[in-house]
Design an enzyme around this catalytic site. Structure first.
Site, short mmCIF file in Angstrom:
data_model
loop_
_atom_site.label_atom_id
_atom_site.label_comp_id
_atom_site.label_asym_id
_atom_site.label_seq_id
_atom_site.Cartn_x
_atom_site.Cartn_y
_atom_site.Cartn_z
N LYS A 22 0.85 -1.21 0.00
CA LYS A 22 0.00 0.00 0.00
C LYS A 22 0.87 1.25 0.00
O LYS A 22 0.65 2.18 -0.78
CB LYS A 22 -0.88 0.01 1.24
CG LYS A 22 -1.53 1.36 1.53
CD LYS A 22 -2.45 1.36 2.73
CE LYS A 22 -1.77 1.61 4.04
NZ LYS A 22 -1.43 2.99 4.36
N ASN A 23 1.90 1.26 0.85
CA ASN A 23 2.70 2.48 1.02
C ASN A 23 3.75 2.68 -0.06
O ASN A 23 4.48 3.66 -0.03
CB ASN A 23 3.33 2.51 2.43
CG ASN A 23 2.26 2.69 3.49
OD1 ASN A 23 1.11 3.00 3.17
ND2 ASN A 23 2.63 2.46 4.73
N CYS A 118 -4.69 12.59 12.42
CA CYS A 118 -5.49 11.37 12.38
C CYS A 118 -5.37 10.80 13.79
O CYS A 118 -4.76 11.39 14.67
CB CYS A 118 -4.96 10.41 11.32
SG CYS A 118 -3.37 9.74 11.75
N ARG A 123 0.44 14.59 12.72
CA ARG A 123 0.88 14.37 11.34
C ARG A 123 1.16 15.68 10.58
O ARG A 123 0.53 15.99 9.58
CB ARG A 123 -0.15 13.53 10.56
CG ARG A 123 -0.65 12.30 11.26
CD ARG A 123 0.41 11.23 11.47
NE ARG A 123 0.89 10.65 10.24
CZ ARG A 123 0.29 9.63 9.62
NH1 ARG A 123 -0.81 9.13 10.09
NH2 ARG A 123 0.80 9.13 8.50
N ASP A 307 4.62 0.67 11.99
CA ASP A 307 3.39 0.05 11.47
C ASP A 307 3.24 -1.40 11.90
O ASP A 307 2.23 -2.02 11.61
CB ASP A 307 3.38 0.11 9.94
CG ASP A 307 3.23 1.53 9.45
OD1 ASP A 307 3.42 1.77 8.25
OD2 ASP A 307 2.97 2.41 10.28
N ARG A 399 -8.84 -0.09 4.77
CA ARG A 399 -7.98 0.90 4.11
C ARG A 399 -6.66 0.27 3.69
O ARG A 399 -6.04 0.68 2.73
CB ARG A 399 -7.69 2.06 5.08
CG ARG A 399 -8.87 2.93 5.37
CD ARG A 399 -8.43 4.20 6.06
NE ARG A 399 -7.28 4.78 5.37
CZ ARG A 399 -6.56 5.77 5.88
NH1 ARG A 399 -6.87 6.28 7.06
NH2 ARG A 399 -5.55 6.28 5.22
#
Ligand code: EPZ
Length: 419
Positions: A22-23, A118, A123, A307, A399
Site C-alpha cells: 500500500k505504502n 489522524c 501528522r 506500522d 484501508r
C-alpha cells in the site's frame, strides 16, 4: 458498519499470498502525475486507500484505468487539468499530500488541503513545505489549505532532513526529478517503498543516485516518459500475517514475501520464538514452542517499523514473560492497548513505552478498531483468544488490508465478516 467475528484457538496452517505494498502504491500513483505519458503499475493492491488516490488523481484531470479485470494493473495517464486537492478527499487519506510535489513540479502551482491529524498523531507536513521552499516554492496558508506557487521552474537544493520522514522524502524526490539542476536529500528515509518509487522514477527517465541509502542525489530532467512498474510486496502485511501464524501457534507460507524488506522485524520475531525462513517464492513462518517476551523500539527502516508495533504488542500479550514496547515515531499510537486489555491482556502505558506482561490466554470480547494497524492487532488477539471476539469499525482495516478474513479463513481460522 461491518464487523469481523473471530472464534479463537485454532492454529493457522496453509498459504497466504502477500499483496502489493500500500505504502509503495500510493506514492507511485502520485508519480503518474509527473508525465502525461502512461505509467502502468502492476501488483496494485485492492484497498480503500487506492480507490481514494484514484479519485484524487481523476479530479486533478488524470485518467486512471484498470487494465485487468481484478484491477491489479492500473494505467495512469493524461495531464493535470486542476491543481486543487479538496478537503473532502484529503481528510480521508493523509497520503494525499503526495500530490503536492508533482503539482508544483508540473503545473507550478498547487492548492492542497492540509491533511489534518489522524488518530495516531497530528501528522504535520512542515518538512514537505520547507524542502519545497528550498526548491523555490512559496506557500500561503488559507482556510486549511496550502497554496503553493513557483515562479518558473523548481530548482535543485541541498535538503537535510532533521529527522527521517517517509512522505517528505517521497514528495521531494518526485519534485526533484523534474527540478532544474541537482538536488541532494540528506537523512532521507530508506524504507523499501522509497527504493521502489525511485526505481520507478528512473524507469520513467529520472536520474537518481544513492537509491537505498539515506543520501539521494537527483539530477533534474526536463520531462519524464512512460514506464511500467511492478509494485513490491507489502512488508507490513507480511509482518502482520507472520504475527498471525505465531500467535495462533501455527505454520503459514507467505507467498511473495521478501525477508530483506522486513528489517529488524525478523530479528525481533525470532527472538520471541518465531521461526522465519526464506524459501522459494516466499517466507515460511512457524511457531512450535512457546513465545518469549522481547523488547522493541520503533525506528525508521531498517529498524522495527511503527506500522508493526500494534501487531507485535498483541503477540507479546500472550508471550512468556514481559516485553517493553517503545513507540518513537508517532505520539498517540497505543489506542489498541485498552482494547487488548479488555480481552485480558496486561499492558501498562508509561508515556511512549508500554510494559506488556504475558498472560496464558486472552478472552474473546467485543472490541473497537481505532486505526488501521490497531484493527489488525485486535484480529490477532481474537485468533488466540478463548471464545468469540467481534471487532467493530473495520472500515479502518479495509484501508490497508485486502480480504483479511478470506486469507485467514483459508488457513483454518474461524473468522467471518458481519455486515
Ligand atoms: C508513512 O507516513 C506511512 N504512510 C505510515 O504508514 C508510516 O507509519 C510512516 O510513514 C512511518 O513509517 C504512507 O506511506 C502512506 P513520516 P508519513 O513522514 O510519511 C513526523 C500505515 O499504517 N513528521 O515518516 O506520514 C510525523 O508526524 C501508515 O500504513 C513531521 O513532523 O510518516 C511522524 O511523527 C500509518 N513533519 C514522523 O515525522 C513532516 O513534515 C514520521 O512521519 C512529516 C512528518
Amino acid at each position: 458498519m461491518d464487523r469481523i467475528r473471530i472464534r479463537g484457538g485454532r492454529p493457522l496452517s496453509g498459504e497466504i499470498k502477500v499483496g502489493g505494498a500500500k505504502n509503495a502504491a500510493l506514492p507511485l500513483m502520485a508519480a503518474g502525475m509527473l508525465t502525461d505519458d502512461r505509467l502502468i503499475l502492476s501488483n496494485v493492491p485492492r484497498l480503500a486507500d487506492i480507490a481514494t488516490m484514484t479519485l484524487l488523481l481523476e479530479q486533478h484531470g488524470l485518467a486512471v484505468e484498470p487494465l485487468t479485470e481484478d484491477g491489479r494493473m492500473l494505467s495512469i495517464g493524461g495531464g493535470i487539468a486542476n491543481t486543487e486537492a479538496p478537503y473532502d478527499i484529503v481528510r480521508k487519506m493523509r497520503a494525499s499530500i503526495l500530490v503536492l510535489g508533482p503539482l508544483l513540479a508540473r503545473a507550478g502551482e498547487a492548492r492542497v488541503s492540509l491533511p489534518g491529524g489522524c488518530s495516531i498523531g497530528t501528522r504535520p507536513v512542515d518538512l514537505h513545505l520547507k524542502g519545497l521552499e528550498q526548491m523555490g516554492a512559496r506557500f500561503d496558508l488559507d482556510g486549511g489549505y496550502v497554496d503553493g506557487k513557483v515562479d518558473g521552474r523548481l530548482h535543485g537544493a541541498r535538503i537535510v532532513f532533521p529527522f527521517v520522514s517517509v512522505g517528505a522524502t517521497e514528495n521531494l524526490l518526485m519534485a526533484a526529478a523534474l527540478a532544474e539542476g541537482e538536488t541532494v536529500l540528506a537523512n532521507a528515509a530508506r524504507e523499501p517503498e522509497i527504493g521502489d518509487l525511485a526505481s520507478c522514477l528512473v524507469a520513467m527517465g529520472a536520474r537518481i543516485d544513492g537509491i537505498g541509502t539515506d543520501k539521494l542525489v537527483i539530477q533534474g530532467v526536463d520531462q519524464l516518459h512512460a514506464a511500467e512498474h511492478d509494485i513490491i510486496p507489502d512488508r507490513i502485511e507480511t509482518g502482520s500475517y507472520a504475527c498471525a501464524a505465531a500467535i495462533s501457534g501455527g505454520s503459514v507460507f507467505l507467498r511473495n514475501a521478501r525477508l530483506e524488506h522486513l528489517g529488524a522485524t525478523v530479528r525481533i520475531l525470532r527472538e520471541a520464538g518465531v521461526e522465519i525462513a526464506q524459501e522459494d517464492g516466499g517466507l515460511m513462518v512457524t511457531r512450535l514452542n512457546g513465545l518469549h517476551g522481547a523488547d522493541v523500539m520503533t525506528e525508521p527502516y531498517p529498524g522495527f517499523p511503527t506500522d508493526m508495533q500494534a501487531q507485535f504488542m498483541a503477540l507479546m500479550s500472550v508471550a512468556e514473560g514481559a516485553s517493553m514496547v517503545t513507540e518513537t515515531i508517532f505520539e498517540n499510537r497505543f489506542m489498541h492497548v485498552p482494547e487488548l486489555n479488555r480481552m485480558g491482556a496486561r499492558i501498562n502505558v508509561h508515556g511512549a513505552s508500554a510494559i506488556v506482561r504475558g498472560v496464558p490466554c486472552l478472552q474473546g470480547a467485543p472490541v473497537m478498531a481505532t486505526d488501521l494497524r490497531a484493527s489488525l492487532s485486535l484480529i490477532l488477539a481474537g485468533l488466540a483468544a478463548r471464545g468469540e471476539t467481534v471487532v467493530n469499525r473495520v472500515y479502518h482495516l479495509d484501508r490497508g488490508y485486502e480480504a483479511v478474513e478470506q486469507k485467514l479463513a483459508a488457513c483454518g481460522a474461524d473468522i467471518e465478516r458481519i455486515s
